[in-house]
Design an enzyme around this catalytic site. Structure first.
Site, mmCIF file in Angstrom:
data_model
loop_
_atom_site.group_PDB
_atom_site.id
_atom_site.type_symbol
_atom_site.label_atom_id
_atom_site.label_comp_id
_atom_site.label_asym_id
_atom_site.label_seq_id
_atom_site.Cartn_x
_atom_site.Cartn_y
_atom_site.Cartn_z
ATOM 1 N N TYR A 53 0.833 -1.217 0.000
ATOM 2 C CA TYR A 53 0.000 0.000 0.000
ATOM 3 C C TYR A 53 0.866 1.266 0.000
ATOM 4 O O TYR A 53 0.357 2.361 -0.161
ATOM 5 C CB TYR A 53 -0.947 0.038 1.214
ATOM 6 C CG TYR A 53 -1.927 -1.108 1.311
ATOM 7 C CD1 TYR A 53 -2.088 -2.025 0.284
ATOM 8 C CD2 TYR A 53 -2.706 -1.288 2.441
ATOM 9 C CE1 TYR A 53 -2.978 -3.082 0.387
ATOM 10 C CE2 TYR A 53 -3.606 -2.335 2.554
ATOM 11 C CZ TYR A 53 -3.727 -3.234 1.529
ATOM 12 O OH TYR A 53 -4.611 -4.287 1.637
ATOM 13 N N HIS A 111 0.609 -11.723 1.850
ATOM 14 C CA HIS A 111 -0.497 -11.006 1.190
ATOM 15 C C HIS A 111 -1.303 -11.881 0.227
ATOM 16 O O HIS A 111 -2.519 -11.775 0.141
ATOM 17 C CB HIS A 111 0.081 -9.793 0.447
ATOM 18 C CG HIS A 111 -0.890 -8.681 0.259
ATOM 19 N ND1 HIS A 111 -0.544 -7.361 0.372
ATOM 20 C CD2 HIS A 111 -2.202 -8.689 -0.036
ATOM 21 C CE1 HIS A 111 -1.605 -6.604 0.151
ATOM 22 N NE2 HIS A 111 -2.621 -7.389 -0.095
HETATM 23 N N1 LIG Z 1 -5.685 -8.668 1.827
HETATM 24 C C1 LIG Z 1 -6.020 -8.148 0.665
HETATM 25 O O1 LIG Z 1 -5.675 -8.655 -0.419
HETATM 26 C C2 LIG Z 1 -6.856 -6.907 0.633
HETATM 27 C C3 LIG Z 1 -7.425 -6.464 -0.558
HETATM 28 C C4 LIG Z 1 -8.191 -5.302 -0.541
HETATM 29 C C5 LIG Z 1 -8.373 -4.618 0.656
HETATM 30 N N2 LIG Z 1 -7.786 -5.060 1.803
HETATM 31 C C6 LIG Z 1 -7.939 -4.328 3.096
HETATM 32 O O2 LIG Z 1 -9.328 -4.228 3.372
HETATM 33 C C7 LIG Z 1 -9.671 -2.852 3.551
HETATM 34 C C8 LIG Z 1 -11.106 -2.628 3.111
HETATM 35 O O3 LIG Z 1 -11.264 -2.921 1.727
HETATM 36 P P1 LIG Z 1 -11.452 -1.777 0.628
HETATM 37 O O4 LIG Z 1 -10.823 -0.514 1.120
HETATM 38 O O5 LIG Z 1 -10.956 -2.308 -0.661
HETATM 39 O O6 LIG Z 1 -13.014 -1.668 0.483
HETATM 40 P P2 LIG Z 1 -14.210 -1.272 1.451
HETATM 41 O O7 LIG Z 1 -13.729 -0.979 2.831
HETATM 42 O O8 LIG Z 1 -15.278 -2.287 1.253
HETATM 43 O O9 LIG Z 1 -14.748 0.051 0.774
HETATM 44 C C9 LIG Z 1 -14.062 1.282 0.793
HETATM 45 C C10 LIG Z 1 -14.905 2.264 -0.002
HETATM 46 O O10 LIG Z 1 -16.200 2.383 0.599
HETATM 47 C C11 LIG Z 1 -16.494 3.737 0.851
HETATM 48 N N3 LIG Z 1 -17.220 3.800 2.129
HETATM 49 C C12 LIG Z 1 -16.691 3.649 3.363
HETATM 50 N N4 LIG Z 1 -17.649 3.721 4.296
HETATM 51 C C13 LIG Z 1 -18.820 3.943 3.638
HETATM 52 C C14 LIG Z 1 -20.148 4.137 4.077
HETATM 53 N N5 LIG Z 1 -20.467 4.107 5.363
HETATM 54 N N6 LIG Z 1 -21.104 4.339 3.119
HETATM 55 C C15 LIG Z 1 -20.779 4.349 1.802
HETATM 56 N N7 LIG Z 1 -19.522 4.187 1.343
HETATM 57 C C16 LIG Z 1 -18.549 3.976 2.257
HETATM 58 C C17 LIG Z 1 -15.159 4.446 0.946
HETATM 59 O O11 LIG Z 1 -15.331 5.790 0.567
HETATM 60 P P3 LIG Z 1 -14.501 7.000 1.256
HETATM 61 O O12 LIG Z 1 -13.069 6.564 1.318
HETATM 62 O O13 LIG Z 1 -14.772 8.139 0.349
HETATM 63 O O14 LIG Z 1 -15.055 7.221 2.644
HETATM 64 C C18 LIG Z 1 -14.325 3.657 -0.055
HETATM 65 O O15 LIG Z 1 -14.546 4.147 -1.353
HETATM 66 C C19 LIG Z 1 -8.613 -2.114 2.721
HETATM 67 O O16 LIG Z 1 -8.529 -0.743 3.018
HETATM 68 C C20 LIG Z 1 -7.379 -2.915 3.056
HETATM 69 O O17 LIG Z 1 -6.858 -2.523 4.324
HETATM 70 C C21 LIG Z 1 -7.035 -6.198 1.817
#
Ligand SMILES: NC(=O)c1ccc[n+]([C@@H]2O[C@H](COP(=O)([O-])OP(=O)(O)OC[C@H]3O[C@@H](n4cnc5c(N)ncnc54)[C@H](OP(=O)(O)O)[C@@H]3O)[C@@H](O)[C@H]2O)c1
Length: 279
Positions: A53, A111
């Protein structure tokens, strides 16, 4: 106890907070540091980052600017398994500690399973045995990959962090993990902000007077699955933490959300993921 105060007991006795803060795509220095600091002040203890990241320095800076001590927080990071040389992998783990300005990680994960997931996992085992990580685990491993790892590992993975949301309940992995004492963390629980498009989640959001994101997060948390929602928008960031404690879904509602699943098994391999995310 409030949902946001609950933890999952890992196989070695370490407590994994049930609700954490994801930092994927948080890259812009000022906005990113402020969002992570805001998350810490809101009460999130678990901060989820990764070598890939490129934001360890923002996490370190946010902690320094916050009112919390390192020991109040739970830092998870992830090692990208793109090489097999043990010394290089070990040096990259030490580099992570330096970037995060800490002498230990609470949890370190491989990862992705491929191409050198096993070699990367062996580096994590050594790192753990040296006392630099309180817990170790994997991410994006399917059942077969977990079985293969369990046959050869010295230390069982304590966590598997996987894509898991209303369109992908990943029951096979969740059940296998439960049987083998491996905790599950869900990534993209809110389907990257798109859970609001699902009519059933909208219906439940109206019933409980929260947003659909809170319904998806509660669905996971009530099944003892750790969540790490990412949010830059301060309202999202606070709502995702506080709304969870307003309500409880009943068993019928949890089961109905489980029926929305469309994706089975591993959706992508690591190279496809890497290409798709343009990291
Ligand atoms: N291990 C892996 O391979 C892997 C892969 C992907 C992700 N991850 C981890 O998992 C975490 C979460 O996944 P993600 O960031 O991909 O997706 P997510 O948390 O499902 O979604 C993030 C998105 O949702 C929006 N959002 C947040 N809260 C909201 C709400 N209450 N209402 C409407 N929209 C909302 C955010 O907008 P705003 O930012 O504008 O608030 C952002 O665009 C990542 O940050 C990372 O740490 C791990």
């Amino acid at each position: 106890m409030k949902k946001v105060e609950q933890t999952i007991l890992l196989a070695n006795g370490v407590e994994l907070p049930l609700v954490g803060f994801g930092t994927f795509r948080i890259l812009e220095p000022e906005i990113g540091t402020n969002a992570i600091k805001e998350a810490i002040e809101t009460g999130y203890q678990l901060l989820d980052t990764a070598e890939h990241y490129h934001n360890h320095h923002l996490v370190a800076e946010a902690i320094k600017q916050s009112s919390k001590k390192r020991s109040d927080l739970f830092i998870t990071s992830k090692l990208w398994p793109n090489e097999e040389n043990p010394e290089n992998l070990r040096n990259r783990l030490y580099k992570m500690l330096a970037e995060l300005e800490t002498d230990y990680l609470d949890l370190i994960l491989v990862h992705w399973p491929l191409p050198y997931g096993l070699e990367a996992y062996q580096a994590l085992e050594d790192f753990y045995l040296e006392g630099h990580a309180k817990a170790i685990g994997v991410s994006n491993f399917n059942v077969e990959q977990l079985k293969n790892l369990l046959k050869v590992c010295r230390i069982k993975p304590m966590v598997n962090q996987i894509e898991l949301h209303p369109h992908a309940n990943r029951q096979d992995i969740v059940n296998f993990a439960k049987e083998n004492g491996i905790a599950i963390t869900s990534w993209q629980t809110m389907m990257d902000g798109k859970v609001g498009d699902l009519p059933y989640l909208q219906e439940l959001a109206t019933k409980y007077a929260v947003d659909p994101a809170a319904i998806a997060l509660s669905w996971a948390v009530q099944q003892q699955i750790c969540v790490i929602p990412k949010a830059i928008n301060p309202k999202h960031l606070k709502d995702n933490f506080h709304h969870l404690d307003y309500f409880n879904l009943n068993d019928e509602e949890i089961n109905k959300i489980n029926l929305l699943t469309k994706i089975d098994g591993q959706k992508m391999n690591s190279e496809e993921f890497l290409a798709s995310e343009k990291l």
